[in-house]
Design an enzyme around this catalytic site. Structure first.
Site, PDB file in Angstrom:
ATOM      1  N   GLY A  84       0.900  -1.155   0.055  1.00 19.46           N
ATOM      2  CA  GLY A  84       0.010   0.014   0.108  1.00 19.46           C
ATOM      3  C   GLY A  84       0.924   1.245  -0.029  1.00 19.46           C
ATOM      4  O   GLY A  84       0.295   2.509   0.122  1.00 19.46           O
ATOM      5  N   ALA A  85       1.837   1.087  -0.114  1.00 23.01           N
ATOM      6  CA  ALA A  85       2.924   2.526  -0.187  1.00 23.01           C
ATOM      7  C   ALA A  85       2.482   3.510  -1.249  1.00 23.01           C
ATOM      8  O   ALA A  85       2.548   4.774  -1.024  1.00 23.01           O
ATOM      9  CB  ALA A  85       4.529   2.094  -0.134  1.00 23.01           C
ATOM     10  N   ASP A 112      -5.057  -5.952  -5.710  1.00 22.32           N
ATOM     11  CA  ASP A 112      -4.183  -6.687  -5.455  1.00 22.32           C
ATOM     12  C   ASP A 112      -4.670  -7.849  -5.374  1.00 22.32           C
ATOM     13  O   ASP A 112      -5.665  -8.093  -4.791  1.00 22.32           O
ATOM     14  CB  ASP A 112      -3.175  -6.110  -4.459  1.00 22.32           C
ATOM     15  CG  ASP A 112      -1.600  -6.733  -4.695  1.00 22.32           C
ATOM     16  OD1 ASP A 112      -0.663  -6.064  -5.028  1.00 22.32           O
ATOM     17  OD2 ASP A 112      -1.497  -7.940  -4.289  1.00 22.32           O
ATOM     18  N   ASP A 129      -7.575 -10.270  -9.063  1.00 20.05           N
ATOM     19  CA  ASP A 129      -6.534 -10.653 -10.028  1.00 20.05           C
ATOM     20  C   ASP A 129      -6.886  -9.619 -11.367  1.00 20.05           C
ATOM     21  O   ASP A 129      -8.138  -9.839 -11.716  1.00 20.05           O
ATOM     22  CB  ASP A 129      -6.598 -11.986 -10.454  1.00 20.05           C
ATOM     23  CG  ASP A 129      -5.534 -12.599 -11.453  1.00 20.05           C
ATOM     24  OD1 ASP A 129      -4.862 -11.723 -11.865  1.00 20.05           O
ATOM     25  OD2 ASP A 129      -5.162 -13.671 -11.382  1.00 20.05           O
ATOM     26  N   VAL A 130      -5.919  -9.031 -11.553  1.00 18.14           N
ATOM     27  CA  VAL A 130      -6.170  -8.077 -12.917  1.00 18.14           C
ATOM     28  C   VAL A 130      -6.337  -8.875 -14.337  1.00 18.14           C
ATOM     29  O   VAL A 130      -6.762  -8.452 -15.081  1.00 18.14           O
ATOM     30  CB  VAL A 130      -5.263  -6.937 -13.009  1.00 18.14           C
ATOM     31  CG1 VAL A 130      -5.087  -6.056 -11.817  1.00 18.14           C
ATOM     32  CG2 VAL A 130      -3.863  -7.539 -13.407  1.00 18.14           C
ATOM     33  N   LYS A 194       5.591  -0.725 -14.165  1.00 20.95           N
ATOM     34  CA  LYS A 194       6.927  -1.489 -13.668  1.00 20.95           C
ATOM     35  C   LYS A 194       6.914  -2.377 -15.026  1.00 20.95           C
ATOM     36  O   LYS A 194       6.208  -3.293 -15.237  1.00 20.95           O
ATOM     37  CB  LYS A 194       7.071  -1.980 -12.752  1.00 20.95           C
ATOM     38  CG  LYS A 194       8.279  -2.607 -12.286  1.00 20.95           C
ATOM     39  CD  LYS A 194       8.406  -3.840 -11.400  1.00 20.95           C
ATOM     40  CE  LYS A 194       7.532  -3.931 -10.165  1.00 20.95           C
ATOM     41  NZ  LYS A 194       8.177  -3.350  -8.912  1.00 20.95           N
TER      42      LYS A 194
END
Ligand SMILES: C[S@@+](CC[C@H](N)C(=O)[O-])C[C@H]1O[C@@H](n2cnc3c(N)ncnc32)[C@H](O)[C@@H]1O
Length: 246
Positions: A84-85, A112, A129-130, A194
């Protein structure tokens, strides 16, 4: 439990392995090396001091300071949000908790596979799940106006250590988001995600250039130099129909 393990478990309630229990079970030689580096890491210390859930907060902070991705009032979708950052950073920067009474209030939706502890100003969809189409149906329902202004992904599949395979798995996750972008990202929106550098990076950059006016490859200081990790920052999305607001 003795020595550095005890210290680490006490110091690092929000580490990348998502739980001190997992950390405290990891005791191979490689894990010892990892732990020694982790304990020396200035970003780990800063995360602890500034109450961020993990050091990755400093990647988003640096990118936002440089490229101004987030501002009060924006709607953020944070994929791969645990622990959660990034969501903490996004909540602050888009004023999702209303901390600045004079500024527009934004929103943060985190998704997530793993559980994420509650955070004021953020909504979490987890476990989810995406790669499951029903997740995007829920995301559209939860986003105000059904759209995000900023799509973030720090997602990382479980690494096998086989570089090409890990690269392919992460590219596939990125492509899932890119395929969903027309239905969730508003026109003019931003996509930051990313990847691990590899054979498909250039091809992916070309795909992005078809949909976004600007595409950059960026590596913030908190991203370790010896890691293949890179971020693609794509801005000014051309395909989303409208802002979805109002
Ligand atoms: C490096 S962590 C993200 C750290 C996060 N940005 C933060 O600052 O706290 C990567 C996350 O991606 C999540 N992830 C991997 N594959 C996923 C998927 N298919 N759907 C949703 N989340 C996924 C993992 O569960 C993991 O929590």
């Amino acid at each position: 439990m003795t020595g550095p393990w005890k210290l680490a478990c006490a110091l690092l309630p929000w580490r990348g392995l998502h739980g001190s229990g997992q950390l405290c079970r990891a005791r191979s030689g490689a894990d010892h090396q990892w732990l020694a580096r982790h304990l020396r890491d200035p970003f780990v210390k800063a995360a602890k001091a500034e109450c961020y859930r993990c050091r990755s907060a400093f990647k988003l902070l640096a990118l936002d300071d440089k490229y101004q991705l987030l501002r009060p009032g924006l709607r953020v979708l944070d994929c791969g949000a645990a622990p959660g950052a990034w969501s903490q950073v996004a909540v602050q920067r888009v004023n999702a908790a209303g901390a600045d009474s004079g500024a527009a209030i934004g929103s943060v939706l985190g998704v997530d596979l793993l559980h994420i502890s509650p955070l004021k100003g953020a909504t979490f969809l987890c476990p989810a799940d995406v790669t499951d189409p029903s997740t995007f149906q829920r995301i559209r329902e939860l986003l105000p106006g059904g759209r995000a202004d900023v799509l973030l992904s720090d997602m990382a599949p479980n690494a096998t250590g086989i570089r090409q395979l890990d690269h392919d798995k992460l590219i596939s996750l990125c492509l899932t988001l890119l395929a969903q972008a027309p239905t969730i990202l508003c026109c003019g929106g931003t996509f930051l995600f990313k990847t691990w550098a590899g054979s498909q990076s250039q091809w992916l950059q070309k795909q992005l250039a078809e949909d976004f006016r600007s595409v950059r490859v960026v590596k913030p200081a908190a991203s370790r130099k010896d890691s293949a990790e890179l971020y693609f920052l794509a801005t000014q999305y051309r395909r989303g129909k409208d802002s979805g607001k109002g």
